[in-house]
Motif scaffolding. Structure first.
Motif, mmCIF file in Angstrom:
data_model
loop_
_atom_site.group_PDB
_atom_site.id
_atom_site.type_symbol
_atom_site.label_atom_id
_atom_site.label_comp_id
_atom_site.label_asym_id
_atom_site.label_seq_id
_atom_site.Cartn_x
_atom_site.Cartn_y
_atom_site.Cartn_z
ATOM 1 N N THR A 131 0.688 -1.143 0.166
ATOM 2 C CA THR A 131 0.179 -0.154 0.350
ATOM 3 C C THR A 131 0.691 1.330 -0.363
ATOM 4 O O THR A 131 0.856 2.112 -0.090
ATOM 5 C CB THR A 131 -0.706 0.636 1.027
ATOM 6 N N ARG A 133 3.691 1.199 -1.089
ATOM 7 C CA ARG A 133 4.973 1.768 -2.516
ATOM 8 C C ARG A 133 3.661 1.932 -3.237
ATOM 9 O O ARG A 133 4.317 3.090 -4.364
ATOM 10 C CB ARG A 133 5.082 0.598 -2.910
ATOM 11 N N GLU A 134 2.437 1.521 -3.675
ATOM 12 C CA GLU A 134 1.542 2.315 -4.739
ATOM 13 C C GLU A 134 1.415 3.951 -4.362
ATOM 14 O O GLU A 134 1.276 4.565 -4.869
ATOM 15 C CB GLU A 134 0.294 1.365 -4.025
ATOM 16 N N THR A 135 1.242 4.473 -2.791
ATOM 17 C CA THR A 135 0.706 5.131 -2.605
ATOM 18 C C THR A 135 2.153 6.420 -2.824
ATOM 19 O O THR A 135 1.637 7.541 -3.546
ATOM 20 C CB THR A 135 0.575 5.374 -0.850
ATOM 21 N N ALA A 137 4.589 5.779 -5.288
ATOM 22 C CA ALA A 137 4.974 5.771 -5.873
ATOM 23 C C ALA A 137 4.968 6.993 -7.307
ATOM 24 O O ALA A 137 6.161 6.935 -7.923
ATOM 25 C CB ALA A 137 3.934 4.870 -7.104
#
Length: 157
Positions: A131, A133-135, A137
């Motif tokens: 989560t 990493r996605e936030t 990115a």
């Protein structure tokens, strides 16, 4: 945001170019992003592990700081003792944690992680990392490191 020359403005230049009051609202955007990240993590955490955020916090505290009295764990997390009892009862019912006698003081109990709790916590931490990493990115590795430094400073003051 683009400057007059059409180039992308750097972070330190961006605030100066925002219309009146917009720079102050950027902080609100940060809070909104953090809230969205928290919700995304909570949903994924529940779907993947069955844990809520507080259950995750208790397991992570036990893993990070070792066995401790229930009151100590609750104090560390800022939880009311009655909420801590409810959380621990649920974690013990699920076999993720247990109460055992404190070898240093047989009158006292301490909380520990079970093997199932360690495994569940591992999956929870993987979910948190994905989560995050996605936030983050959109940030470069250097920007992520700087953000981590700044947030750590805020949380330790």
């Amino acid at each position: 945001m683009r400057g007059e020359d059409g180039g992308v403005l750097r972070d330190r230049q961006a605030d100066a170019c925002l219309p009146g009051g917009a720079a102050a609202r950027v902080g609100g955007g940060t809070a909104a992003k953090a809230g969205a990240n928290r919700r995304a993590f909570a949903e994924r955490l529940s779907a993947r592990t069955g844990l809520g955020l507080w259950e995750f916090a208790v397991l992570a505290t036990l893993a990070d700081f070792g066995p401790a009295a229930q009151r100590e764990v609750g104090d560390r997390l800022g939880l009311d003792p009655s909420d801590m009892v409810r959380l621990m009862d649920g974690l013990m019912d699920e076999g993720l944690a247990r109460r055992e006698r404190d070898p240093a003081d047989r009158r006292r109990y301490r909380l520990t992680l079970s093997d199932a709790g360690r495994e569940t916590l591992g999956r929870a931490r993987e979910t948190l990392a994905a989560t995050e990493r996605e936030t983050l990115a959109a940030l470069t590795p250097d920007e992520r490191a700087r953000l981590h430094t700044l947030v750590t400073r805020l949380l330790t003051r």
